[in-house]
Write an enzyme that holds these catalytic residues in place. Sequence first.
Site, PDB file in Angstrom:
ATOM      1  N   HIS A 111       0.857  -1.182   0.000  1.00 41.63           N
ATOM      2  CA  HIS A 111       0.000   0.000   0.000  1.00 41.63           C
ATOM      3  C   HIS A 111       0.899   1.239   0.000  1.00 41.63           C
ATOM      4  O   HIS A 111       1.911   1.262   0.704  1.00 41.63           O
ATOM      5  CB  HIS A 111      -0.910  -0.009   1.231  1.00 41.63           C
ATOM      6  CG  HIS A 111      -1.841   1.157   1.261  1.00 41.63           C
ATOM      7  ND1 HIS A 111      -2.923   1.265   0.412  1.00 41.63           N
ATOM      8  CD2 HIS A 111      -1.828   2.297   1.993  1.00 41.63           C
ATOM      9  CE1 HIS A 111      -3.544   2.408   0.636  1.00 41.63           C
ATOM     10  NE2 HIS A 111      -2.904   3.058   1.584  1.00 41.63           N
ATOM     11  N   GLU A 176       8.449   1.635  -3.295  1.00 37.28           N
ATOM     12  CA  GLU A 176       7.664   0.386  -3.370  1.00 37.28           C
ATOM     13  C   GLU A 176       8.448  -0.707  -4.085  1.00 37.28           C
ATOM     14  O   GLU A 176       8.451  -1.862  -3.676  1.00 37.28           O
ATOM     15  CB  GLU A 176       6.353   0.630  -4.127  1.00 37.28           C
ATOM     16  CG  GLU A 176       5.360   1.509  -3.398  1.00 37.28           C
ATOM     17  CD  GLU A 176       4.037   1.610  -4.140  1.00 37.28           C
ATOM     18  OE1 GLU A 176       3.481   0.580  -4.544  1.00 37.28           O
ATOM     19  OE2 GLU A 176       3.549   2.745  -4.321  1.00 37.28           O
TER      20      GLU A 176
END
Length: 220
Positions: A111, A176
């Site tokens: 996320h 990420e």
Amino acid sequence: MKKKRVGVLISGRGSNLQALIEACKATDYPAKIVLVVSNVPGAQGLLRAEASLIPALVIDHRDFASREAFDDALDAALNEAGVELLCNAGFMRLHSEGFVASWRDRHLNIHPSLLPAFKGLHAHARVLAEGVKITGTTVHFVRPEMDSGPIVAQAAVPVLPGDTADSLAARVLIAEHRLYPHALGLVASGAVRVEGEFVVGMTQINDQPPYFSPPLDEPL
Ligand code: GRF
């Protein structure tokens, strides 16, 4: 080394999938991707799987009468491929409780915020609206509530003056792409495990900067 068999769920671009594909190329990486599933026909990530000769499937949620029926088809495909660990990578659908229960502690999500802050959609716009100065990304085990569950690893990313949601998203995305392979590596190797509702094991090393857990070889 016996590599864990990983399934990756996508709905779109698949840049996190690509980061996992690259990580899996290392002979000493403890995981290999055996199946990619997209719920969206034509998702760009499907081309990435194909280009790397990874089996890829479309299971279109619109073909199913209920969330449970879709999840049953997904579960069957994953089991047929012998998937041991599941990674959501930009998979834009909520799972049914039964699916989450059957993959409990074998199922990761990424996320683009420092959870538990900014769960849900449009995290970057909400970060900017709140005037937050540090955001980041989180890899966590999946639980029924969206963007919740034991945290495996996080990376912090600065919010800079003049940022837009797009410029911030691009900066977070770089983190990420580094975080997800690290987190999957920790889980697949057995270096970490879930105890109670916490991830314990080798996630913290004291002489490393606290803004990236687990530590990286190079600064962000
Ligand atoms: C990423 O920002 C991920 O954190 C979020 O959706 C985005 C997917 O991007 N869940 P990609 O498909 O991996 O490029």
